[in-house]
Design an enzyme around this catalytic site. Structure first.
Site, PDB file in Angstrom:
ATOM      1  N   ASN A  11       0.867  -1.169   0.000  1.00  0.00           N
ATOM      2  CA  ASN A  11       0.000   0.000   0.000  1.00  0.00           C
ATOM      3  C   ASN A  11       0.907   1.224   0.000  1.00  0.00           C
ATOM      4  O   ASN A  11       1.494   1.565   1.020  1.00  0.00           O
ATOM      5  CB  ASN A  11      -0.910  -0.010   1.243  1.00  0.00           C
ATOM      6  CG  ASN A  11      -1.777   1.244   1.321  1.00  0.00           C
ATOM      7  OD1 ASN A  11      -1.796   2.061   0.399  1.00  0.00           O
ATOM      8  ND2 ASN A  11      -2.504   1.382   2.418  1.00  0.00           N
ATOM      9  N   LYS A  13       0.056   4.192  -0.270  1.00  0.00           N
ATOM     10  CA  LYS A  13      -0.620   5.364   0.310  1.00  0.00           C
ATOM     11  C   LYS A  13      -0.383   6.579  -0.609  1.00  0.00           C
ATOM     12  O   LYS A  13      -0.250   6.407  -1.823  1.00  0.00           O
ATOM     13  CB  LYS A  13      -0.160   5.597   1.753  1.00  0.00           C
ATOM     14  CG  LYS A  13      -0.316   4.323   2.595  1.00  0.00           C
ATOM     15  CD  LYS A  13      -0.218   4.539   4.073  1.00  0.00           C
ATOM     16  CE  LYS A  13      -0.418   3.194   4.767  1.00  0.00           C
ATOM     17  NZ  LYS A  13      -0.472   3.310   6.231  1.00  0.00           N
ATOM     18  N   HIS A  96      -9.808   1.012   4.531  1.00  0.00           N
ATOM     19  CA  HIS A  96      -8.552   1.212   5.254  1.00  0.00           C
ATOM     20  C   HIS A  96      -8.820   2.159   6.432  1.00  0.00           C
ATOM     21  O   HIS A  96      -9.621   3.087   6.313  1.00  0.00           O
ATOM     22  CB  HIS A  96      -7.488   1.786   4.316  1.00  0.00           C
ATOM     23  CG  HIS A  96      -6.126   1.790   4.935  1.00  0.00           C
ATOM     24  ND1 HIS A  96      -5.734   2.751   5.836  1.00  0.00           N
ATOM     25  CD2 HIS A  96      -5.087   0.928   4.822  1.00  0.00           C
ATOM     26  CE1 HIS A  96      -4.506   2.488   6.242  1.00  0.00           C
ATOM     27  NE2 HIS A  96      -4.090   1.380   5.648  1.00  0.00           N
ATOM     28  N   GLU A  98      -7.311   4.597   7.502  1.00  0.00           N
ATOM     29  CA  GLU A  98      -7.123   6.024   7.190  1.00  0.00           C
ATOM     30  C   GLU A  98      -8.350   6.580   6.469  1.00  0.00           C
ATOM     31  O   GLU A  98      -8.678   7.763   6.602  1.00  0.00           O
ATOM     32  CB  GLU A  98      -5.824   6.209   6.374  1.00  0.00           C
ATOM     33  CG  GLU A  98      -4.602   5.988   7.267  1.00  0.00           C
ATOM     34  CD  GLU A  98      -3.376   5.445   6.573  1.00  0.00           C
ATOM     35  OE1 GLU A  98      -3.292   5.492   5.334  1.00  0.00           O
ATOM     36  OE2 GLU A  98      -2.474   4.942   7.291  1.00  0.00           O
ATOM     37  N   GLU A 167      -5.572  -4.850  10.392  1.00  0.00           N
ATOM     38  CA  GLU A 167      -4.575  -3.805  10.602  1.00  0.00           C
ATOM     39  C   GLU A 167      -4.895  -3.057  11.891  1.00  0.00           C
ATOM     40  O   GLU A 167      -5.696  -2.110  11.879  1.00  0.00           O
ATOM     41  CB  GLU A 167      -4.579  -2.815   9.430  1.00  0.00           C
ATOM     42  CG  GLU A 167      -4.179  -3.430   8.108  1.00  0.00           C
ATOM     43  CD  GLU A 167      -3.573  -2.402   7.168  1.00  0.00           C
ATOM     44  OE1 GLU A 167      -2.470  -2.651   6.678  1.00  0.00           O
ATOM     45  OE2 GLU A 167      -4.182  -1.339   6.948  1.00  0.00           O
ATOM     46  N   GLY A 173       2.181   2.491  10.840  1.00  0.00           N
ATOM     47  CA  GLY A 173       3.124   3.596  10.728  1.00  0.00           C
ATOM     48  C   GLY A 173       3.790   3.972  12.038  1.00  0.00           C
ATOM     49  O   GLY A 173       4.434   5.016  12.136  1.00  0.00           O
ATOM     50  N   SER A 211       3.098  -1.886  10.408  1.00  0.00           N
ATOM     51  CA  SER A 211       4.551  -1.892  10.638  1.00  0.00           C
ATOM     52  C   SER A 211       5.200  -3.231  10.299  1.00  0.00           C
ATOM     53  O   SER A 211       6.159  -3.658  10.961  1.00  0.00           O
ATOM     54  CB  SER A 211       4.877  -1.470  12.082  1.00  0.00           C
ATOM     55  OG  SER A 211       4.442  -0.148  12.308  1.00  0.00           O
TER      56      SER A 211
HETATM   57  P1  13P Z   1       2.740   0.571   7.693  1.00  0.00           P
HETATM   58  O1  13P Z   1       3.284  -0.713   7.157  1.00  0.00           O
HETATM   59  O2  13P Z   1       3.461   1.779   7.209  1.00  0.00           O
HETATM   60  O3  13P Z   1       2.570   0.507   9.175  1.00  0.00           O
HETATM   61  O4  13P Z   1       1.269   0.724   7.085  1.00  0.00           O
HETATM   62  C1  13P Z   1       0.398  -0.334   7.207  1.00  0.00           C
HETATM   63  C2  13P Z   1      -0.798  -0.053   6.384  1.00  0.00           C
HETATM   64  O5  13P Z   1      -1.603   0.800   6.716  1.00  0.00           O
HETATM   65  C3  13P Z   1      -0.957  -0.805   5.139  1.00  0.00           C
HETATM   66  O6  13P Z   1      -2.224  -0.618   4.594  1.00  0.00           O
END
Ligand code: 13P
Length: 261
Positions: A11, A13, A96, A98, A167, A173, A211
């Site tokens: 991802n 992002k 997701h 976010e 997740e 993150g 992470s």
């Molecule tokens: P990170 O791997 O940066 O923690 O992000 C995870 C994520 O949100 C993948 O969709």
């Protein structure tokens, strides 16, 4: 026993540009060899065409990061499932954290998006996960079960066509990863809920995300109900992403018993 092919999805992002994407894709493709797992890249919508062209005929499948819950029409700024199909997209992230957190996506909207994706022949990767506050209040199971229940309720017999990503929001993150035991425990809850809804639940891939990196991927991917990973930050660095793919390969070899006498 876990005999499904693992799925490792990146991802990206809201990261990248034309030059950086090209360099990253070249580095990944140069190092990938014979991938034993399925691989997907969820890229920002403006770069779908670029990544489609650069990954055509390779083992890398194209994914979107979001899809509209509407089919077509006056929804300014939205991207429909059919449009994603036009660019060869195979998977789309849905719900997701976010999107849930910053764009107000409810469980119902997430369920509708999964339905739109399925209707267009895309595999939705439905994301669920609890916040730190919810975990500390002992609500992890209730939260992920509620998030999944909405998707099951709306998608009924098609539910075996989705993929799911657990997740935990506190692990995204942050550098804090769920331990293999913590992640497996939640995956087992999700699997049980899926089994109650579908006789085909065993084939649904449950990914872990949060992470995930080169150092922690192997023990997570070796858990019986962890069928892959959804990788954020580490997917933007080719060596790290390749190491996670190699860890998935190792987990697949262990699960199949290859090399054992
Ligand atoms: P990170 O791997 O940066 O923690 O992000 C995870 C994520 O949100 C993948 O969709």
């Amino acid at each position: 026993m876990n005999d499904k092919k693992k799925l490792i999805a990146a991802n990206w992002k809201m990261n990248g540009d034309l030059a950086a994407n090209e360099a990253l894709l070249h580095a990944i493709l140069a190092g990938i060899g014979d991938a034993a797992c399925d691989l997907a890249l969820a890229v920002p919508a403006p770069y779908l065409a670029q990544v489609q062209a650069l990954t055509a005929g390779t083992v890398l499948a194209l994914a979107a990061q979001d899809v509209s819950q509407h089919e077509a029409g006056a929804y300014t700024g939205e991207v429909s499932a059919a449009m994603l199909r036009d660019f060869g997209v195979r998977y789309t992230l849905v719900g997701h954290s976010e999107r849930r957190q910053y764009h107000g996506e409810t469980d119902q909207v997430v369920a509708q998006k999964a339905q739109r994706a399925l209707a267009a022949g895309l595999t939705p990767i439905v994301c669920v996960g609890e916040t730190l506050q919810e975990r500390e209040a002992g609500q992890t199971e209730a939260v992920v079960r509620r998030q999944l229940a909405a998707v099951i309720q709306r998608n009924g017999h098609c539910i075996s066509e989705v993929a799911l990503a657990y997740e935990p929001v506190w692990a995204i993150g942050t550098g804090h990863t769920a331990s293999p035991a913590q992640a497996q425990a939640v995956h087992a809850v999700l699997r049980a809920q899926l089994r109650a809804a579908s006789a085909q639940a065993g084939r649904i891939r449950l990914l872990y995300g949060g992470s995930l990196n080169a150092a922690n991927a192997a023990p997570l991917l070796a858990q019986p109900d962890i069928d892959g990973g959804l990788v954020g930050g580490a997917s933007l660095k080719a060596p790290d992403f390749l190491a996670i793919i190699a860890a998935a390969h190792g987990a697949a070899v262990i699960a199949s018993g290859v090399g054992k006498e």
